[in-house]
Motif scaffolding. Structure first.
Motif, PDB file in Angstrom:
ATOM      1  N   THR A 186       3.519  -3.412   3.887  1.00 52.09           N
ATOM      2  CA  THR A 186       4.144  -4.391   2.999  1.00 52.09           C
ATOM      3  C   THR A 186       5.386  -3.776   2.368  1.00 52.09           C
ATOM      4  OG1 THR A 186       2.025  -5.458   2.508  1.00 52.09           O
ATOM      5  CG2 THR A 186       3.842  -5.847   0.961  1.00 52.09           C
ATOM      6  N   VAL A 187       6.528  -4.372   2.659  1.00 47.35           N
ATOM      7  CA  VAL A 187       7.808  -3.907   2.137  1.00 47.35           C
ATOM      8  C   VAL A 187       8.157  -4.741   0.909  1.00 47.35           C
ATOM      9  CG1 VAL A 187      10.257  -3.606   2.629  1.00 47.35           C
ATOM     10  CG2 VAL A 187       8.551  -3.196   4.429  1.00 47.35           C
ATOM     11  N   LYS A 188       8.474  -4.072  -0.193  1.00 49.90           N
ATOM     12  CA  LYS A 188       8.812  -4.771  -1.431  1.00 49.90           C
ATOM     13  C   LYS A 188      10.234  -4.418  -1.854  1.00 49.90           C
ATOM     14  CE  LYS A 188       7.185  -5.516  -6.188  1.00 49.90           C
ATOM     15  NZ  LYS A 188       6.169  -5.145  -7.195  1.00 49.90           N
ATOM     16  N   LEU A 189      11.041  -5.440  -2.152  1.00 44.42           N
ATOM     17  CA  LEU A 189      12.408  -5.254  -2.638  1.00 44.42           C
ATOM     18  C   LEU A 189      12.465  -5.656  -4.104  1.00 44.42           C
ATOM     19  CD1 LEU A 189      15.434  -4.710  -2.310  1.00 44.42           C
ATOM     20  CD2 LEU A 189      15.681  -7.058  -1.452  1.00 44.42           C
ATOM     21  N   VAL A 190      12.868  -4.714  -4.956  1.00 45.20           N
ATOM     22  CA  VAL A 190      12.997  -4.968  -6.400  1.00 45.20           C
ATOM     23  C   VAL A 190      14.475  -4.894  -6.751  1.00 45.20           C
ATOM     24  CG1 VAL A 190      12.354  -4.217  -8.707  1.00 45.20           C
ATOM     25  CG2 VAL A 190      10.719  -3.972  -6.819  1.00 45.20           C
ATOM     26  N   SER A 219      13.940   3.550  -0.842  1.00 44.97           N
ATOM     27  CA  SER A 219      15.364   3.682  -0.568  1.00 44.97           C
ATOM     28  C   SER A 219      16.121   2.761  -1.501  1.00 44.97           C
ATOM     29  CB  SER A 219      15.704   3.319   0.886  1.00 44.97           C
ATOM     30  OG  SER A 219      15.070   4.202   1.776  1.00 44.97           O
ATOM     31  N   ALA A 220      17.406   3.049  -1.709  1.00 43.44           N
ATOM     32  CA  ALA A 220      18.252   2.234  -2.563  1.00 43.44           C
ATOM     33  C   ALA A 220      19.342   1.574  -1.730  1.00 43.44           C
ATOM     34  CB  ALA A 220      18.872   3.082  -3.666  1.00 43.44           C
ATOM     35  N   GLY A 221      19.833   0.442  -2.209  1.00 47.29           N
ATOM     36  CA  GLY A 221      20.904  -0.256  -1.519  1.00 47.29           C
ATOM     37  C   GLY A 221      20.470  -1.633  -1.081  1.00 47.29           C
ATOM     38  N   GLN A 222      21.463  -2.526  -0.962  1.00 48.31           N
ATOM     39  CA  GLN A 222      21.136  -3.898  -0.575  1.00 48.31           C
ATOM     40  C   GLN A 222      20.593  -3.966   0.844  1.00 48.31           C
ATOM     41  OE1 GLN A 222      24.371  -6.666  -1.073  1.00 48.31           O
ATOM     42  NE2 GLN A 222      23.233  -8.405  -0.226  1.00 48.31           N
ATOM     43  N   ASN A 223      21.129  -3.156   1.731  1.00 53.68           N
ATOM     44  CA  ASN A 223      20.680  -3.099   3.120  1.00 53.68           C
ATOM     45  C   ASN A 223      20.226  -1.678   3.444  1.00 53.68           C
ATOM     46  OD1 ASN A 223      21.565  -5.813   3.414  1.00 53.68           O
ATOM     47  ND2 ASN A 223      23.652  -5.069   3.840  1.00 53.68           N
ATOM     48  N   ALA A 224      19.204  -1.564   4.257  1.00 52.67           N
ATOM     49  CA  ALA A 224      18.680  -0.233   4.577  1.00 52.67           C
ATOM     50  C   ALA A 224      17.912  -0.293   5.897  1.00 52.67           C
ATOM     51  CB  ALA A 224      17.769   0.281   3.463  1.00 52.67           C
ATOM     52  N   THR A 225      17.712   0.869   6.505  1.00 57.99           N
ATOM     53  CA  THR A 225      16.847   0.999   7.681  1.00 57.99           C
ATOM     54  C   THR A 225      15.747   1.996   7.355  1.00 57.99           C
ATOM     55  OG1 THR A 225      18.190   2.763   8.634  1.00 57.99           O
ATOM     56  CG2 THR A 225      18.731   0.493   9.278  1.00 57.99           C
ATOM     57  N   THR A 252       9.133   1.512  15.964  1.00 64.08           N
ATOM     58  CA  THR A 252       8.745   1.951  14.615  1.00 64.08           C
ATOM     59  C   THR A 252       9.883   1.888  13.602  1.00 64.08           C
ATOM     60  OG1 THR A 252       9.227   4.241  15.248  1.00 64.08           O
ATOM     61  CG2 THR A 252       6.946   3.482  15.501  1.00 64.08           C
ATOM     62  N   ALA A 253      11.088   1.501  14.012  1.00 64.96           N
ATOM     63  CA  ALA A 253      12.242   1.467  13.110  1.00 64.96           C
ATOM     64  C   ALA A 253      12.695   0.024  12.899  1.00 64.96           C
ATOM     65  CB  ALA A 253      13.382   2.308  13.659  1.00 64.96           C
ATOM     66  N   PHE A 254      13.079  -0.285  11.645  1.00 59.67           N
ATOM     67  CA  PHE A 254      13.481  -1.640  11.301  1.00 59.67           C
ATOM     68  C   PHE A 254      14.751  -1.602  10.461  1.00 59.67           C
ATOM     69  CE2 PHE A 254       8.975  -1.625  12.025  1.00 59.67           C
ATOM     70  CZ  PHE A 254       8.715  -2.807  12.715  1.00 59.67           C
ATOM     71  N   ASP A 255      15.523  -2.690  10.567  1.00 60.09           N
ATOM     72  CA  ASP A 255      16.699  -2.894   9.722  1.00 60.09           C
ATOM     73  C   ASP A 255      16.359  -3.971   8.707  1.00 60.09           C
ATOM     74  OD1 ASP A 255      19.695  -2.570   9.238  1.00 60.09           O
ATOM     75  OD2 ASP A 255      19.511  -4.737   9.547  1.00 60.09           O
ATOM     76  N   PHE A 256      16.632  -3.690   7.433  1.00 61.29           N
ATOM     77  CA  PHE A 256      16.309  -4.613   6.349  1.00 61.29           C
ATOM     78  C   PHE A 256      17.593  -5.022   5.637  1.00 61.29           C
ATOM     79  CE2 PHE A 256      12.648  -1.915   7.067  1.00 61.29           C
ATOM     80  CZ  PHE A 256      11.581  -2.796   7.040  1.00 61.29           C
ATOM     81  N   LYS A 257      17.692  -6.313   5.343  1.00 60.88           N
ATOM     82  CA  LYS A 257      18.823  -6.837   4.570  1.00 60.88           C
ATOM     83  C   LYS A 257      18.279  -7.673   3.426  1.00 60.88           C
ATOM     84  CE  LYS A 257      21.951  -6.981   8.548  1.00 60.88           C
ATOM     85  NZ  LYS A 257      22.633  -5.740   8.143  1.00 60.88           N
ATOM     86  N   GLY A 258      18.802  -7.395   2.217  1.00 61.44           N
ATOM     87  CA  GLY A 258      18.407  -8.154   1.044  1.00 61.44           C
ATOM     88  C   GLY A 258      19.468  -9.191   0.705  1.00 61.44           C
TER      89      GLY A 258
END
Length: 580
Positions: free
Chosen positions: A149-153, A133-139, A105-111
């Motif tokens: 659906t994950v959206k990065l703005v 959450s804020a930041g270029q990378n997040a979990t 259920t946990a993921f690492d995201f990198k923008g």
């Protein structure tokens, strides 16, 4: 030009139809705003900028109660729109998201963004579950499964923004485990995993583990509470672990109804017990049937038998014996007073009265009471019976029921289920009609506080599949132990040694080793019921003494009295002789 009609009037306020001022009428809306590029209003424009009318209290004399009409709208002429003739030159050229699963259920995201000159000043993640959450990378860890659906703005230094989206799918592995103490070896526990079974791994504590097996056995050093963890995995990232506090307990209680007793050598004794689920007799020496809760012993020597058993606590099921009729439970089948088709049931006394083709069976509880009679339907996984009860967390329960076939053809195949998860293997009713058999399984509640317990029909064949249920029980289960000592008495009765007497001479007979005595034959003897009678036989006689102990045990001995006749002495008659 064509005439242009514009309706820019404000909306009207709502009217109040109640007889009170608690809900007053609405005020009118203001008129709109008209922007015209010409310095004057063209004659071809027809427009209405009036404000909307206010509402009133209709049932109170059309009283406005303070509501007012809306203000008129405005007209602006000579309006110009600013613009540039220089083509736009975007600073943000590309935006991408990379994801890595950390767990189920946990993921690492990198923008990652490609820009020209102005740096990215703001990164905002929208996780699709209402959180950000804020930041270029997040979990992020999800609490619900399914697609998100994950959206990065992002926003750069010029104030320009861009966004991109990706879909992630948190998973929940549907699995559990149950355990049961080995009744013959209560410190040995049989663990069984259910549900998802990829790469099973057991941790029993103290460095003891087992891998690759859904079912595992472990022997603990002593009674007590032990944390046991069971893990399964879907892939290298998705591994889930379930932990339960296992209570290993053996209670001493009078579950053998037969008290310590003495039996006579060469006789038998039946050992009787209280109602049991699983049980184990030890030792099994001289027991006619160790698989019976009430076996018979024929031990020739003193022996102590131990009985270890699973014992039910209070039954949590409402109306488990159906004495209250058709109430307290749910079924996918339909209740019918007379059986006309498959998929019907009836709570009653006589199956043959319900369906003439069924056997004339009786209930299990009393032989004269109610039972749940079922004509099974060829529908997979139909719920025959279901009820929900409250349970204590991390507690062992036993789920049991009695089943009999109402016809001999195609006996029912049933499955126990708790909270939607199957327990154990399917159980089969007897191929002989009117033959009650009990089936049971154990279940540990884990973190559950309620249990939806069900009996499910796995038989999908149309013929037969007719059965009855009775005395359904769901109760906390305890492992208890008791013992009974059997003393085997081997009486030894002894009497005088064989002897020789003269005819008619009295002899004291003496016997020992018993409480009561009987001498045979009753000839030339003073008292046949004492240990020391006097015998005066005139002929050779063998006396048999039978001794009976205080426990009713019997032994015998004999004494042979050889009787010799008295000698016959003959003397000649008196006579006279000469001297010398």
């Amino acid at each position: 030009l064509d005439v242009i009609n514009l309706d820019l009037r404000g909306g009207s306020g709502d009217y109040n139809t109640s007889n009170t001022f608690l809900h007053g009428p609405g005020g009118g809306g203001g008129g709109g705003v008209l922007w015209i590029s010409q310095p004057t209003i063209p004659l071809s424009f027809n427009f209405d900028l009036n404000g909307g009318s206010n509402g009133v209290n209709i049932n109170l004399g059309n009283n406005a109660a303070g509501a007012t009409p809306g203000q008129a709208g405005l007209v602006h002429t000579a309006f110009t729109m600013p613009y540039t003739t220089i083509p736009a030159d975007p600073n943000i050229l590309d935006l991408d998201i990379s994801t890595t699963a950390l767990s189920c259920t946990a993921f690492d995201f990198k923008g990652a963004a490609v820009i020209k000159t102005a740096p990215i000043t703001n990164w905002v993640w929208h996780w699709g579950d209402g959180n950000t959450s804020a930041g270029q990378n997040a979990t992020h860890t999800y609490t619900a499964t399914g697609d998100h659906t994950v959206k990065l703005v992002i926003t750069d230094g010029t104030g320009c923004s861009d966004s991109t989206s990706a879909v992630v799918t948190p998973l929940a592995l549907d699995f559990d485990f149950t355990y049961r103490q080995d009744i013959c070896e209560p410190l040995t526990v049989q663990f069984s995993g259910t549900g998802a079974a990829n790469n099973p791994y057991w941790n029993f504590g103290a460095g003891s583990t087992s891998s690759g097996q859904v079912n595992a056995n472990h022997t603990f050093a002593a009674t007590g509470d032990y944390p046991v963890r069971y893990s399964v995995s879907l892939n290298s990232a998705c591994t889930d672990t379930l932990e339960k506090l296992i209570k290993i307990d053996i209670q001493q209680q009078d579950i053998i109804l037969t008290k310590d007793t003495t039996i006579c050598y060469g006789t038998v004794k039946q050992l009787r017990s209280a109602p049991l689920l699983g049980f184990c007799w030890f030792p099994t020496d001289y027991l006619d049937n160790p698989l019976s809760p009430s076996p018979v012993t024929s031990s020739p020597n003193d022996i102590t038998y131990y009985l270890t058993a699973e014992i039910n606590g209070a039954n949590l099921i409402v109306n488990g014996d159906f004495s209250q009729g058709n109430t307290g439970f749910f079924s996918d089948y339909f209740s019918s007073v007379i059986n006309t088709t498959e998929g019907q049931y009836h709570v009653g006394v006589n199956p043959r009265n319900w369906n003439g083709g069924m056997s004339d069976c009786t209930d299990h509880t009393s032989g004269t009471g109610n039972m749940m009679m079922v004509n099974g339907a060829p529908t997979a996984d139909a719920i025959v019976w279901r009820q929900t009860v409250s349970v204590q967390p991390n507690t062992n329960y036993a789920f049991s029921t009695w089943i009999e076939s109402l016809v001999t053809q195609n006996p029912a195949q049933l499955q126990f289920s708790i909270n939607g998860k199957a327990l154990g293997t399917p159980i089969a009713a007897s191929a002989q009609s009117c033959n009650w058999n009990m089936f049971y399984t154990t279940w540990n509640s884990g973190s559950s506080t309620t249990a939806e317990i069900a009996i499910i029909n796995k038989n999908t064949l149309l013929p037969g599949n007719d059965f009855a249920l009775d005395d359904i029980s769901f109760a906390e289960v305890f492992v208890k132990k008791d013992s009974v000592k059997i003393t085997v008495e081997k009486p030894l009765v002894t009497a005088n040694a064989d002897t020789v007497i003269c005819s008619g001479k009295p002899v004291q007979l003496v016997a020992a080793g018993a409480q009561d005595y009987t001498w045979m034959p009753n000839l030339a003897i003073t008292d046949v019921s004492v240990s020391n009678p006097v015998a005066s036989p005139v002929a050779t006689t063998q006396y048999i003494v039978t001794g009976t102990t205080a426990n009713g045990c019997v032994a015998k001995d004999t004494v042979l009295l050889n009787v010799f006749a008295k000698p016959v002495i003959s003397l000649q008659a008196d006579t006279a002789i000469c001297k010398s």
